[in-house]
Design a protein around this motif. Sequence first.
Motif, mmCIF file in Angstrom:
data_model
loop_
_atom_site.group_PDB
_atom_site.id
_atom_site.type_symbol
_atom_site.label_atom_id
_atom_site.label_comp_id
_atom_site.label_asym_id
_atom_site.label_seq_id
_atom_site.Cartn_x
_atom_site.Cartn_y
_atom_site.Cartn_z
ATOM 1 N N ARG A 1 0.829 -1.204 0.000
ATOM 2 C CA ARG A 1 0.000 0.000 0.000
ATOM 3 C C ARG A 1 0.864 1.255 0.000
ATOM 4 N N ARG A 2 1.965 1.226 0.731
ATOM 5 C CA ARG A 2 2.855 2.399 0.741
ATOM 6 C C ARG A 2 3.424 2.663 -0.651
ATOM 7 N N ILE A 3 3.786 1.572 -1.331
ATOM 8 C CA ILE A 3 4.329 1.753 -2.678
ATOM 9 C C ILE A 3 3.251 2.275 -3.618
ATOM 10 N N SER A 4 2.021 1.719 -3.488
ATOM 11 C CA SER A 4 0.923 2.167 -4.349
ATOM 12 C C SER A 4 0.574 3.623 -4.078
ATOM 13 N N ARG A 5 0.561 4.000 -2.805
ATOM 14 C CA ARG A 5 0.252 5.395 -2.456
ATOM 15 C C ARG A 5 1.327 6.340 -2.994
ATOM 16 N N LEU A 6 2.576 5.914 -2.873
ATOM 17 C CA LEU A 6 3.660 6.762 -3.371
ATOM 18 C C LEU A 6 3.529 6.954 -4.883
ATOM 19 N N THR A 7 3.212 5.881 -5.593
ATOM 20 C CA THR A 7 3.037 5.989 -7.044
ATOM 21 C C THR A 7 1.884 6.918 -7.388
ATOM 22 N N LEU B 1 2.799 12.429 1.795
ATOM 23 C CA LEU B 1 2.302 11.212 2.433
ATOM 24 C C LEU B 1 2.413 11.352 3.938
ATOM 25 N N SER B 2 1.611 10.541 4.657
ATOM 26 C CA SER B 2 1.663 10.573 6.113
ATOM 27 C C SER B 2 3.071 10.234 6.582
ATOM 28 N N PRO B 3 3.446 10.747 7.774
ATOM 29 C CA PRO B 3 4.793 10.465 8.283
ATOM 30 C C PRO B 3 5.049 8.967 8.378
ATOM 31 N N ILE B 4 6.211 8.534 7.934
ATOM 32 C CA ILE B 4 6.571 7.120 7.917
ATOM 33 C C ILE B 4 7.695 6.896 8.924
ATOM 34 N N ASP B 5 7.458 5.928 9.859
ATOM 35 C CA ASP B 5 8.490 5.614 10.842
ATOM 36 C C ASP B 5 9.433 4.524 10.368
ATOM 37 N N GLY B 6 9.047 3.805 9.328
ATOM 38 C CA GLY B 6 9.853 2.686 8.866
ATOM 39 C C GLY B 6 11.218 3.126 8.349
ATOM 40 N N ARG B 7 12.191 2.246 8.532
ATOM 41 C CA ARG B 7 13.552 2.516 8.064
ATOM 42 C C ARG B 7 13.910 1.663 6.854
ATOM 43 N N ASP B 8 12.915 0.993 6.277
ATOM 44 C CA ASP B 8 13.213 0.169 5.119
ATOM 45 C C ASP B 8 13.329 1.037 3.871
ATOM 46 N N GLU B 9 13.547 0.366 2.740
ATOM 47 C CA GLU B 9 13.754 1.110 1.504
ATOM 48 C C GLU B 9 12.524 1.922 1.112
ATOM 49 N N LEU C 1 12.293 5.998 0.679
ATOM 50 C CA LEU C 1 11.782 6.591 -0.551
ATOM 51 C C LEU C 1 10.656 7.574 -0.247
ATOM 52 N N ILE C 2 9.781 7.210 0.677
ATOM 53 C CA ILE C 2 8.665 8.100 1.027
ATOM 54 C C ILE C 2 9.180 9.347 1.737
ATOM 55 N N ARG C 3 10.177 9.187 2.618
ATOM 56 C CA ARG C 3 10.727 10.365 3.298
ATOM 57 C C ARG C 3 11.377 11.319 2.289
ATOM 58 N N ILE D 1 8.298 17.473 -1.414
ATOM 59 C CA ILE D 1 6.999 18.164 -1.360
ATOM 60 C C ILE D 1 7.039 19.299 -0.336
ATOM 61 N N LYS D 2 7.734 19.053 0.801
ATOM 62 C CA LYS D 2 7.831 20.085 1.838
ATOM 63 C C LYS D 2 8.531 21.333 1.307
#
Length: 602
Positions: free
Chosen positions: A328-334, A348-356, A360-362, A368-369
């Motif tokens: 879902r994160r990948i779909s939302r980012l796209t 996108l909403s703040p993401i706490d994950g440290r994965d790839e 990418l979302i950060r 955007i910021k």
Amino acid sequence: MRSYFIQIYKGWLYNTKLKHKILLTYLALIILPLGIFQYVASDKIADLIVDQITYSAEQGFDQTYSYFSYRVERIAKTTDILLTNPAVSSSILELKTNHNINKELQEYDELKRLLISVRDNLDIAGTVMYVPETFLFANEMENFLPISLADNSSCFQRLKMEKQKYMWCTADTLAGYSPTDDASFISVARNIMDPNDYQSPIGHLRVDVEKEKLRMILNKANVVKNSVTFLHDSTLGVILASDSVPADLVQPLADVHLRDETNIFTSGENYYFTRPVPSSQWSMVTVIPLDEVVKQGFQLRNQLYLLLFAIAAAAYLVAYLLAISITRRISRLTSRIREVEIGNMLPLSPIDGRDEVGELIRTYNFMIKKISAMNEQQFRLGQERKSAELKALQSQINPHFLYNTLDLINWMATRGMNNEIKNVVKTLSRFYRVSLSNGRDIITLKEELDHVTFYVQIQNIRYDYEIEFHIRVPEDMYTYLIPKITLQPLVENAIAHGILGRESRKGKIEITAAWAGNDILITVSDNGIGMDEDQLAKLNDHFTKPGVSDDSYGSRNVDMRIRHYFGKNYGLTYNSMEGRGTSVDILISAEDVLRNDVLDDS
């Protein structure tokens, strides 16, 4: 063959959606180990449960037996206390030879007190002594009974025949069991022996115990569902039971020597515990249905299977949520990147994950910021420009009124009205003192009402006091805030375009205020010439459409300032009827100066 399987694996790995791959992998890692464990361990766990239930039943039997034996021995020792008391045997022997009435009555009182003294609320409900019929109190029927009744009862006959120290009897084996036969008691019978000849009884003693108290103790041994505990007499059968006892449960006891210390055996579909009760002819027996023992093992096995199913469902849900959270994160980012292409800068909403994906979302949010910050800066510059324009519009109101007032003073000077000029100048100075307001753009409603009052006073001097002016505003609204010089342009229009248009050039202006939910609605009304529908619609259109006409310059300015300070939902609304007058509604937000720092900020 190997290459064929590798090809299938790669096809699944590269062509299956990421969500499905995560879901299947997660389920395989959880369900397969749990299923194997359940298959291997369920039978062993069921056997352990059977052993545990059997052990618990034995413990329950042992604890109940110990407590029940203690209570029976306590009752037996109470009879020992009575019979070893020298007063009992000596009184009976003396009364056999001495028939003095006074002496008998004296011995009766002493024996009665002795019998009553051993009764308690725990075990012993009653005591009865069987004495020779020659005694005056032999037929007393409460504490004493004639000895012939005992001699004729099967209980005391068995006591004599078996030469037992104690004999426990039921109501049907006794004669003269209280005033009437009562099956709610069970009794222990004793012989009162002649101290000079221990082979010859001179009386009998009976101690009554409530069956229900003993039954409650037996009930505690039934730790397994549908089990039953009872007292068994080899001669009389079942004496007392926690529940009803079918005959087929008692039959296996005929082949067992119950007076042994302990017997544990299986018969048919039942599990038996037996043990003799001291100071009695009873054995305590507990019967446990084997199907109840095995059933709990089966129930546990079924519960384990149900738990496995619940874990599988939970694992599926967790795997599904995990797969969805990643894809879902990948779909939302796209999707958001496509939005950026058409100009929608949505982070996108703040993401706490440290994965790839999180990185990418950060990175996307940072981009955007930055873009949004530049847009916001541009918007703020536009707002400052708009505020400056409104300030310029407001600064034009005061010269507009000053021009009219100076025109009035000039008119009065040409007519030599010196005293009136003095009053006008004084009122004008008070008017401008409120107008200046130390440079504030927002003032209290009370200050605004004073301001418009000074204005009407000046106008009344000009028009020979033909304007009747009333203010009906609750005092609790005085501290609420309003843009400066809001009411004066509206009152000016009411005079110029309403009252002065009448033939008499006389009229009335009224200012009222009321609560409109969490807002304040101020109304300025006059009884001037009014407007027709076309004029009214044109005037109200000036508040929502660009462009300012000459005849609505003041009200247009007021409306713009109200909307600027309070928002687009606030402002002016005109209502009018031709020949009847005009009213203008001013809707402002209820902001109290005592709870607001607008004045300090201004």
